[in-house]
Write an enzyme that holds these catalytic residues in place. Structure first.
Site, PDB file in Angstrom:
ATOM      1  N   SER A 184       2.141  -3.075  30.475  1.00 30.71           N
ATOM      2  CA  SER A 184       2.510  -2.302  29.511  1.00 30.71           C
ATOM      3  C   SER A 184       1.316  -1.015  29.500  1.00 30.71           C
ATOM      4  O   SER A 184       1.718  -0.077  28.862  1.00 30.71           O
ATOM      5  CB  SER A 184       2.195  -2.941  28.170  1.00 30.71           C
ATOM      6  OG  SER A 184       0.894  -3.560  28.015  1.00 30.71           O
ATOM      7  N   HIS A 212       8.893  -4.712  28.515  1.00 28.85           N
ATOM      8  CA  HIS A 212       9.320  -3.187  29.148  1.00 28.85           C
ATOM      9  C   HIS A 212      10.211  -3.165  30.186  1.00 28.85           C
ATOM     10  O   HIS A 212      10.271  -2.183  30.959  1.00 28.85           O
ATOM     11  CB  HIS A 212       7.910  -2.761  29.556  1.00 28.85           C
ATOM     12  CG  HIS A 212       6.743  -2.669  28.444  1.00 28.85           C
ATOM     13  ND1 HIS A 212       7.026  -1.736  27.341  1.00 28.85           N
ATOM     14  CD2 HIS A 212       5.563  -3.427  28.093  1.00 28.85           C
ATOM     15  CE1 HIS A 212       5.839  -2.071  26.625  1.00 28.85           C
ATOM     16  NE2 HIS A 212       5.321  -3.004  27.040  1.00 28.85           N
ATOM     17  N   LYS A 243      11.560  -2.334  21.461  1.00 30.89           N
ATOM     18  CA  LYS A 243      11.260  -1.444  22.288  1.00 30.89           C
ATOM     19  C   LYS A 243      12.638  -0.793  22.653  1.00 30.89           C
ATOM     20  O   LYS A 243      13.394  -0.101  21.823  1.00 30.89           O
ATOM     21  CB  LYS A 243      10.455  -1.796  23.396  1.00 30.89           C
ATOM     22  CG  LYS A 243       9.031  -2.576  22.974  1.00 30.89           C
ATOM     23  CD  LYS A 243       8.188  -2.654  24.078  1.00 30.89           C
ATOM     24  CE  LYS A 243       6.817  -3.543  23.360  1.00 30.89           C
ATOM     25  NZ  LYS A 243       6.334  -2.839  22.414  1.00 30.89           N
TER      26      LYS A 243
HETATM   27  C1  LIG Z   1       4.099  -6.616  27.051  1.00 34.48           C
HETATM   28  C2  LIG Z   1       4.292  -7.059  25.724  1.00 34.48           C
HETATM   29  N1  LIG Z   1       4.563  -8.097  25.229  1.00 34.48           N
HETATM   30  C3  LIG Z   1       4.289  -8.248  23.693  1.00 34.48           C
HETATM   31  C4  LIG Z   1       4.402  -7.328  23.011  1.00 34.48           C
HETATM   32  C5  LIG Z   1       4.451  -7.479  21.470  1.00 34.48           C
HETATM   33  O1  LIG Z   1       5.802  -7.135  21.026  1.00 34.48           O
HETATM   34  P1  LIG Z   1       5.847  -6.535  19.358  1.00 34.48           P
HETATM   35  O2  LIG Z   1       5.422  -5.273  19.384  1.00 34.48           O
HETATM   36  O3  LIG Z   1       7.508  -6.625  19.449  1.00 34.48           O
HETATM   37  O4  LIG Z   1       5.503  -7.663  18.615  1.00 34.48           O
HETATM   38  C6  LIG Z   1       4.120  -6.057  23.459  1.00 34.48           C
HETATM   39  C7  LIG Z   1       3.844  -4.760  22.206  1.00 34.48           C
HETATM   40  O5  LIG Z   1       3.488  -3.873  22.675  1.00 34.48           O
HETATM   41  C8  LIG Z   1       4.036  -5.846  24.762  1.00 34.48           C
HETATM   42  O6  LIG Z   1       3.916  -4.471  25.453  1.00 34.48           O
END
Ligand SMILES: Cc1ncc(COP(=O)(O)O)c(C=O)c1O
Length: 396
Positions: A184, A212, A243
């Site tokens: 990310s 992602h 996302k």
């Molecule tokens: C790699 C990753 N996993 C989990 C999450 C958490 O997801 P959510 O924002 O839908 O709670 C994110 C959010 O930015 C993320 O980038």
């Protein structure tokens, strides 16, 4: 001063310094006008900081599904899924996700964060070993800590180091390896073939966070396994619906027994209210749109190439990114803040990522490009970033 008082004072001083310097970019109320434009304090800005990778924001079929769900069920669920909270919509969404991901079953949670927290802490416990890439998202790290399993971290995407960790964990221990598909902060892609081979060799379970990659990797957007032609190689497939999927919530797709277990034991599922009808309906419609409108992925890939090649031609360091997440390395925190201020003054909405979120000296602007951007949008963003880069002497 006791430690929490000290921590609060340090954070306060940092925020006050940011405000004085014009460097505080966080918590700005953003009004959305459409996928690529936002209104910030009444000013229209070009959005290059959104995870709406396929441009599904405001998609008519998704909005219609959300409206229909409100008409039928209202806005709330009032109960945990285990008790009174399960709607037909939740079951339909889980079936859709399972078929999209090619698994026997799926479970949805009310956020991506709680999906990682609940799943990891349910799948491993005291005496087990959980092995993570160093750059894994905070929700994965928190899930590991909550599990009480031994947490071991290997160097980012370094397969020799992963093998060392797997070997050191010992043959007797139950092992879970957790990685992201697309990281990310760096936008690079996990070496799935090697991770999978090593998990098989050392008898470890493999969990991949596809926050992602869902909808945007693989020929038809079905994710990282499709990208590498390795269908069925991941044991626990995790994703978010916040996302590419323009909703909220997270999911796990896996075999029927694992999902049955999570549905009865995962605490963030059992002890938390069910996903709202609107979120469930919008998410299900979005999975359908991804399959019905493959042209979006082609546009995204074209836009990624335009943006990345443009930044590289200007002289920016974009690390190993080959995806819609584009780190623009600026070096020290202060230079990153300066560039962010300059580009925001030119109505380009991007945000800085500073240490300790990234290693010192690797502060960056984290930009994202989507299928909704026009060629003119990307050219404009490149012009603004290039000018700012030259002003702070990051570029010649
Ligand atoms: C790699 C990753 N996993 C989990 C999450 C958490 O997801 P959510 O924002 O839908 O709670 C994110 C959010 O930015 C993320 O980038």
């Amino acid at each position: 001063m006791d430690s929490i008082v000290k921590k609060i004072a340090t954070m306060k001083a940092r925020i006050e310094w940011g405000n004085e310097m014009g460097y505080y970019f966080y918590h700005q109320p953003v009004r959305s006008l459409g996928g690529t434009r936002v209104l910030v304090n009444g000013r229209e800005m070009l959005m290059f900081s959104s995870s709406d990778y396929l441009g599904l924001f405001n998609h008519p079929a998704i909005n219609a599904a959300a409206h229909a769900a409100i008409a039928e069920y209202g806005t709330a669920t009032y109960g945990s899924r285990l008790l009174s909270g399960t709607l037909p919509l939740h079951c339909e969404l889980e079936e859709k996700i399972a078929s999209f991901k090619g698994t026997e079953a799926a479970i949805v949670f009310s956020s991506g964060y709680s999906t990682n927290l609940a799943t990891i802490s349910t799948m491993v416990g005291r005496g087990d070993v959980v092995i993570c890439d160093k750059l894994n998202h905070a929700s994965i790290v928190d899930g590991c800590m909550l599990s009480h399993a031994k947490l071991v971290r290997f160097k980012h995407n370094d397969m020799a180091d992963l093998e060392k960790c797997l070997s050191a964990a010992g043959a007797g221990a139950r092992k879970l390896v957790v990685v992201e598909s697309v990281f990310s902060m760096d936008g690079d892609i996990i070496n799935l073939p090697e991770v999978h081979r090593l998990c098989k060799k050392y008898g470890a379970l493999l969990m991949v966070d596809e926050a992602h990659s869902i909808g945007v990797m693989g020929k038809t957007g079905h994710g990282i396994e499709e990208h590498f032609g390795m269908q069925g190689s991941i044991d626990i497939k995790m994703g978010t619906m916040s996302k590419t999927i323009p909703s909220v919530g997270g999911y796990i797709a896996a075999d029927r027994d694992t999902i049955m277990y999570l549905k009865h034991v995962a605490r963030a599922f059992v002890f938390s209210v069910a996903l709202s009808p609107v979120a469930a309906a919008a998410a299900k419609a979005a999975f359908e749109v991804i399959e019905d409108e493959p042209w979006r992925l082609a546009v995204l890939q074209r836009n990624i190439a335009h943006f990345l090649n443009g930044l590289k031609a200007l002289g920016f360091d974009t690390m190993q990114s080959k995806t819609a997440i584009v780190p623009i390395v600026c070096g020290k925190d202060e230079r990153t803040l300066k560039i962010t201020k300059l580009v925001q003054e030119k109505d380009l909405f991007v945000l800085p990522v500073l240490s300790p979120a990234v290693p010192p000296g690797m502060s960056r602007i984290r930009a994202t490009v989507t299928a909704a951007h026009s060629e003119a949008d990307i050219t404009r963003a490149l012009d603004v970033l290039g000018e700012a880069g030259r002003m702070v002497k990051l570029l010649k």
